[in-house]
Write a protein that holds these residues in place. Structure first.
Motif, PDB file in Angstrom:
ATOM      1  N   LEU A  48      23.552   8.696  -2.416  1.00  0.00           N
ATOM      2  CA  LEU A  48      24.477   7.873  -1.637  1.00  0.00           C
ATOM      3  C   LEU A  48      24.632   8.440  -0.229  1.00  0.00           C
ATOM      4  CD1 LEU A  48      27.384   7.148  -4.141  1.00  0.00           C
ATOM      5  CD2 LEU A  48      25.731   5.507  -3.236  1.00  0.00           C
ATOM      6  N   PRO A  49      24.922   7.592   0.753  1.00  0.00           N
ATOM      7  CA  PRO A  49      25.228   8.117   2.088  1.00  0.00           C
ATOM      8  C   PRO A  49      26.420   9.064   2.033  1.00  0.00           C
ATOM      9  CG  PRO A  49      24.867   5.741   2.170  1.00  0.00           C
ATOM     10  CD  PRO A  49      24.926   6.111   0.718  1.00  0.00           C
ATOM     11  N   SER A  68      20.836  19.761  -3.557  1.00  0.00           N
ATOM     12  CA  SER A  68      21.033  21.043  -2.878  1.00  0.00           C
ATOM     13  C   SER A  68      22.277  21.052  -2.000  1.00  0.00           C
ATOM     14  CB  SER A  68      19.798  21.392  -2.033  1.00  0.00           C
ATOM     15  OG  SER A  68      19.551  20.394  -1.063  1.00  0.00           O
ATOM     16  N   ASN A  69      22.898  19.879  -1.770  1.00  0.00           N
ATOM     17  CA  ASN A  69      24.155  19.826  -1.011  1.00  0.00           C
ATOM     18  C   ASN A  69      25.358  20.220  -1.860  1.00  0.00           C
ATOM     19  OD1 ASN A  69      22.974  16.781   0.500  1.00  0.00           O
ATOM     20  ND2 ASN A  69      22.878  18.826   1.371  1.00  0.00           N
ATOM     21  N   LEU A  70      25.193  20.191  -3.180  1.00  0.00           N
ATOM     22  CA  LEU A  70      26.362  20.310  -4.048  1.00  0.00           C
ATOM     23  C   LEU A  70      26.886  21.728  -4.171  1.00  0.00           C
ATOM     24  CD1 LEU A  70      25.748  17.742  -6.919  1.00  0.00           C
ATOM     25  CD2 LEU A  70      26.492  17.414  -4.572  1.00  0.00           C
ATOM     26  N   ASN A  71      26.256  22.691  -3.484  1.00  0.00           N
ATOM     27  CA  ASN A  71      26.851  24.029  -3.454  1.00  0.00           C
ATOM     28  C   ASN A  71      28.052  24.074  -2.526  1.00  0.00           C
ATOM     29  OD1 ASN A  71      25.372  23.951  -0.946  1.00  0.00           O
ATOM     30  ND2 ASN A  71      25.530  26.181  -0.870  1.00  0.00           N
ATOM     31  N   ARG A  72      28.238  23.022  -1.702  1.00  0.00           N
ATOM     32  CA  ARG A  72      29.327  23.040  -0.728  1.00  0.00           C
ATOM     33  C   ARG A  72      29.994  21.678  -0.547  1.00  0.00           C
ATOM     34  NH1 ARG A  72      24.445  22.577   1.322  1.00  0.00           N
ATOM     35  NH2 ARG A  72      24.033  21.327   3.190  1.00  0.00           N
ATOM     36  N   LEU A  73      29.337  20.591  -0.978  1.00  0.00           N
ATOM     37  CA  LEU A  73      29.936  19.265  -0.875  1.00  0.00           C
ATOM     38  C   LEU A  73      30.722  18.947  -2.135  1.00  0.00           C
ATOM     39  CD1 LEU A  73      28.287  18.765   1.673  1.00  0.00           C
ATOM     40  CD2 LEU A  73      27.726  16.502   0.789  1.00  0.00           C
ATOM     41  N   ARG A  74      31.871  18.340  -1.942  1.00  0.00           N
ATOM     42  CA  ARG A  74      32.714  17.967  -3.067  1.00  0.00           C
ATOM     43  C   ARG A  74      32.297  16.575  -3.541  1.00  0.00           C
ATOM     44  NH1 ARG A  74      38.892  18.191  -1.651  1.00  0.00           N
ATOM     45  NH2 ARG A  74      38.094  20.089  -0.657  1.00  0.00           N
ATOM     46  N   CYS A  75      31.368  16.531  -4.463  1.00  0.00           N
ATOM     47  CA  CYS A  75      30.943  15.259  -5.037  1.00  0.00           C
ATOM     48  C   CYS A  75      30.218  15.533  -6.345  1.00  0.00           C
ATOM     49  CB  CYS A  75      30.063  14.468  -4.074  1.00  0.00           C
ATOM     50  SG  CYS A  75      28.592  15.314  -3.526  1.00  0.00           S
ATOM     51  N   GLU A 111      43.611   7.373  11.532  1.00  0.00           N
ATOM     52  CA  GLU A 111      42.266   6.816  11.424  1.00  0.00           C
ATOM     53  C   GLU A 111      41.247   7.940  11.516  1.00  0.00           C
ATOM     54  OE1 GLU A 111      39.186   4.036  14.014  1.00  0.00           O
ATOM     55  OE2 GLU A 111      41.340   3.530  14.029  1.00  0.00           O
ATOM     56  N   LEU A 112      40.285   7.894  10.609  1.00  0.00           N
ATOM     57  CA  LEU A 112      39.163   8.828  10.618  1.00  0.00           C
ATOM     58  C   LEU A 112      37.876   8.051  10.832  1.00  0.00           C
ATOM     59  CD1 LEU A 112      39.867  11.307   7.674  1.00  0.00           C
ATOM     60  CD2 LEU A 112      39.378  11.964  10.033  1.00  0.00           C
ATOM     61  N   ARG A 113      37.021   8.554  11.733  1.00  0.00           N
ATOM     62  CA  ARG A 113      35.694   7.972  11.925  1.00  0.00           C
ATOM     63  C   ARG A 113      34.667   9.012  11.496  1.00  0.00           C
ATOM     64  NH1 ARG A 113      36.814   5.409  17.960  1.00  0.00           N
ATOM     65  NH2 ARG A 113      38.680   4.224  17.334  1.00  0.00           N
ATOM     66  N   LEU A 114      33.850   8.635  10.537  1.00  0.00           N
ATOM     67  CA  LEU A 114      32.896   9.559   9.936  1.00  0.00           C
ATOM     68  C   LEU A 114      31.479   9.138  10.296  1.00  0.00           C
ATOM     69  CD1 LEU A 114      34.457   9.780   6.352  1.00  0.00           C
ATOM     70  CD2 LEU A 114      35.055  11.102   8.397  1.00  0.00           C
ATOM     71  N   ALA A 115      30.700  10.073  10.854  1.00  0.00           N
ATOM     72  CA  ALA A 115      29.329   9.768  11.272  1.00  0.00           C
ATOM     73  C   ALA A 115      28.357  10.740  10.618  1.00  0.00           C
ATOM     74  CB  ALA A 115      29.204   9.842  12.792  1.00  0.00           C
ATOM     75  N   ASP A 116      27.409  10.196   9.874  1.00  0.00           N
ATOM     76  CA  ASP A 116      26.325  10.997   9.289  1.00  0.00           C
ATOM     77  C   ASP A 116      25.261  10.030   8.797  1.00  0.00           C
ATOM     78  OD1 ASP A 116      24.645  12.743   7.691  1.00  0.00           O
ATOM     79  OD2 ASP A 116      26.317  14.155   7.690  1.00  0.00           O
ATOM     80  N   PHE A 117      24.003  10.318   9.109  1.00  0.00           N
ATOM     81  CA  PHE A 117      22.909   9.434   8.704  1.00  0.00           C
ATOM     82  C   PHE A 117      22.339   9.809   7.344  1.00  0.00           C
ATOM     83  CE2 PHE A 117      20.915  13.065  10.654  1.00  0.00           C
ATOM     84  CZ  PHE A 117      19.834  13.326   9.824  1.00  0.00           C
ATOM     85  N   ASP A 118      22.747  10.959   6.811  1.00  0.00           N
ATOM     86  CA  ASP A 118      22.058  11.538   5.663  1.00  0.00           C
ATOM     87  C   ASP A 118      22.668  11.079   4.342  1.00  0.00           C
ATOM     88  OD1 ASP A 118      20.104  13.020   4.503  1.00  0.00           O
ATOM     89  OD2 ASP A 118      20.877  14.975   5.114  1.00  0.00           O
ATOM     90  N   THR A 119      21.891  11.284   3.282  1.00  0.00           N
ATOM     91  CA  THR A 119      22.359  10.998   1.931  1.00  0.00           C
ATOM     92  C   THR A 119      22.547  12.300   1.164  1.00  0.00           C
ATOM     93  OG1 THR A 119      20.075  10.755   1.165  1.00  0.00           O
ATOM     94  CG2 THR A 119      21.228   8.747   1.842  1.00  0.00           C
TER      95      THR A 119
END
Length: 742
Positions: free
Chosen positions: A184-185, A170-177, A158-166
């Motif tokens: 999206l959240p 500028s996140n795509l230099n390091r986020l895989r999406c 089980e993984l529990r993921l917590a983050d309020f941000d979308t």
């Protein structure tokens, strides 16, 4: 029908709807109601992808690796398997966000086959043990890499993921999406990717991050928590809660692979962050600006162990970049390191609390290259320091005069003077310093200090009932002989008491109070006691703002110049103990800096950081302190002379001291802002500088002359700020003095 392994706890109905789009719907082939749902989805246009047969062939081959099944044997094994399990074997997974239906193995076979390549780096028994574990991840930048790598190895059930941000572009230099997931959240994006990798792995999303209302639900039953959030108060709250529950906390900073392990499960009294923050309340860290976070972050990660590029980048935050830089390679490394530590921790292997580094920049590095981790500031070679502060010796008036004269101002508090007791008086000599930059070109800055100490000596002599006659020498380092003779009657100067109140006032009020014209006239009168010395004053806010821009640009140039930077570092007394011992330099506490500014100055002390900024052609914020010092002033003043000789500057130094003391007499604070003056003089006199420096300074010279109505040929002796400062002048003096006797 089974709603996959993902669910969400959400703050609003709107966010809950968005989060539900991350749910995978598992439809079993042996349930008619589920198959009716599959048929309906196909009719509705969902793309159906059925590779179940290929998955079964793969499963059969992995179950009997010794036999090395050929195609026919593998087909026979699949047929036998389906004969036993039934033709309605398997499940369809509906991914509503992509309108796809994918047929997969049932859970036991799916998990076994998907993790088969883990063996025997992870044994079957270990893998089964890991599937019982629950891991929480707070913050989904580095945290996304951690979550996806944990899921890929299936190091938990089980993984529990917590983050309020979308997700932002500028996140795509390091986020895989993908760009289709912008807005999206981050929890949803991570949950979707995990579901597409493994629809049976349970994922619980906390869409408002680690919030007080959800703390118990998030932490209950966790075996470990990974902290990758940006909020400093949340980091502290999370650790306090984890420590109270005996949950270990892991963190990777995505700089030099720095990884923290805090084994609160074994050490219930372990200090948070290894004790680096001391007793700090989470509430005190809430709502800090990015700039205000810098000193706290440096306390946590350690200035001396952070990478050169990160430290240089810190100085560009809210200048050329919005916030901390992060690279995909560092984030990927962080995911790998944390996943490895989690696995060993969950399997009961020895994992000690502490801080560890996995520095990619060391891979393939030339062994002769300098280390990437700096020594603590300052890094420039410090010049030899003289003895302790001057002390008046009983019984000899010359000792008392020199003690008073030593209170004079000088550039960088370098005190470029020596006093020698001789028959009938005192000899003033030039004590040369290690300063070698444009600011010390042809000793003009030293002459100002020598003039100030000479004028202070004359004031002191009169106060101590002695006549003083100045006999100029100008031979080598000998400047002047002050002949002393006992005077008849009282001849003390009214400015003498201000010697002990004079200090540089660097306060930056949000609103500048005006200074009376009568006070400015009194300052001007003191300067004009010396033939050839002129003054200019600015009180107009627009003009002061324009001057602030010039001063800030000059300060940036000064800091980026290697020799000027070295002089700046050597002028600062980096500790109280150093300043008390040496009696020279400007102590840190005298600079009136915020905690963030102190942290920035310590970063700036490393010449390699400055060189990197120069290479990048950045450093736009390096002049901010000097700019703000001028912009917050009530008035600005300039002492200048039509002449440019050493004698002109020494005379100007005498005038500066009297102007400063007169300002103190009016409860007005004064602080020199001299870099611009001496850089412009180096330009006019052909001092050593690059073509780029010449171009910049030429523009500053034109602006300075126009703003203050100055001739081209001149000596700019001292530029200074003024502001009301009665309370400041009566505080204990922050700077000490060395023994001024040779």
């Amino acid at each position: 029908m089974h709603r996959g392994g993902t669910r969400s706890t959400s703050m609003t109905n709107e966010l809950s709807a968005a989060a539900r789009s991350g749910l995978a719907e598992i439809l079993r082939c042996d349930r008619e109601s589920d198959m009716a749902r599959v048929r309906g989805l196909k009719e509705d246009g969902c793309e159906a992808i059925d590779t179940l047969h290929a998955q079964l062939l793969d499963l059969m081959r992995t179950r009997e690796p010794r036999r090395k099944l050929d195609d026919a044997q593998a087909e026979q094994a699949v047929a036998a398997f389906l004969a036993e399990r039934g033709s309605a074997y398997g499940a369809w997974v509906h991914y509503p966000w992509s309108r796809r239906l994918v047929r997969v193995l049932e859970e036991a076979e799916f998990v076994s086959l998907r993790t088969d390549r883990n063996r025997h780096k992870i044994t079957a028994a270990e893998q089964a043990r890991l599937w019982s574990k629950k891991i929480g991840v707070v913050g989904l930048s580095v945290g996304q890499s951690v979550a996806l790598t944990l899921a890929s190895e299936r190091n938990c059930g089980e993984l529990r993921l917590a983050d309020f941000d979308t997700v932002e572009l500028s996140n795509l230099n390091r986020l895989r999406c993908g760009v289709h997931e912008l807005g999206l959240p981050k929890t949803v994006v991570a949950a979707r990717q995990i579901a597409e990798m493994d629809p049976y792995l349970k994922v619980v999303c906390f869409d408002r991050g680690y919030a007080a209302a959800d703390a118990e639900a998030f932490l209950h039953g966790l075996d470990a928590v990974v902290d990758e959030c940006d909020s400093l108060d949340v980091k502290l709250q999370l650790r306090e809660a984890a420590r109270s529950r005996g949950i270990p906390v892991l963190m990777n900073t995505s700089d030099r692979g720095m990884t923290d392990i805090e084994r609160f499960d074994l050490e219930p009294d372990r200090p948070l962050f290894h004790g680096r923050l001391g007793a700090v309340a989470p509430a005190s860290l809430a709502g800090l600006s990015t700039e205000e976070k810098i000193p706290v972050v440096l306390d946590i990660i350690g200035l001396e162990t952070s990478s050169l590029r990160l430290r240089a980048s810190m100085l560009e935050i809210e200048q050329s970049i919005k916030t901390w830089p992060q690279l995909a390679s560092d984030v990927a490394l962080g995911g790998a390191v944390i996943t490895d530590v989690v696995r060993r921790l969950m399997l009961g292997e020895p994992v000690r609390s502490g801080r560890y580094y996995f520095d990619l920049s060391e891979v393939g590095k030339d062994a002769s290259a300098p280390a990437s981790v700096p020594a603590q500031a300052p890094v420039a070679d410090a010049p030899h320091r003289s003895r302790a502060c001057a002390r008046a010796r009983d019984g000899d008036v010359r000792d008392r005069i020199v003690a008073d004269a030593s209170l004079a101002p000088s550039a960088g508090n370098a005190q470029p003077w020596e006093w020698i007791k001789t028959q009938g008086g005192l000899l003033l000599r030039h004590r040369r310093s290690a300063g070698r930059s444009m600011l010390y070109h042809e000793d003009r800055a030293a002459m100002v200090g020598l003039g100030a100490t000479l004028e202070s000596a004359l004031l002191s002599a009169r106060h101590h009932a002695h006549d003083a006659e100045v006999q100029w020498r100008w031979r080598g380092d000998d400047i002047a002989f002050v002949a002393l003779a006992a005077a008849s009657g009282e001849a003390s100067d009214a400015l003498y008491p201000q010697l002990f109140r004079r200090r540089s006032v660097r306060a930056r009020p949000s609103e500048a109070a005006p200074i009376a014209q009568t006070a400015l006239d009194a300052l001007d009168a003191q300067a004009r006691r010396f033939p050839g010395v002129e003054t200019r004053f600015l009180t107009d806010r627009k003009a002061i703002g324009a001057l602030a821009e010039l001063v800030g640009a000059a300060e940036r140039l000064r800091i980026l110049d290697p020799e000027s930077h070295a002089d700046m570092v050597n002028e600062i007394a980096w500790s109280n103990a150093e300043h008390r011992r040496d009696g020279e330099g400007i102590p840190m506490q005298a600079l009136s800096l915020s905690a963030a500014e102190v942290a920035g100055l310590k970063v700036l002390a490393d010449a390699r950081v400055v060189a990197r900024l120069a290479d990048w052609r950045l450093g736009g914020g390096l002049g901010k302190l000097a700019h703000d010092l001028v912009a917050s002033s009530s008035a600005m003043g300039l002492i200048w002379s039509p002449g440019d000789s050493c004698a002109d500057y020494l005379r100007g130094g005498r005038a500066l001291q009297r102007v400063w003391l007169e300002a103190a007499n009016w409860d007005i604070g004064l602080c020199p802002v001299t870099s611009l003056c001496y850089l412009l003089r180096a330009l006019r006199r052909g001092g050593p500088m690059t073509a780029a420096q010449t171009e910049t300074l030429s523009a500053l010279e034109q602006g300075f002359r126009e703003l203050l109505s100055l001739p081209q040929d001149r000596g700019d002796i001292a530029l200074f700020r003024l502001l009301p400062a009665a309370g400041e002048l009566d505080r204990p003096r922050a700077t000490h003095r060395r023994d001024a006797f040779s």
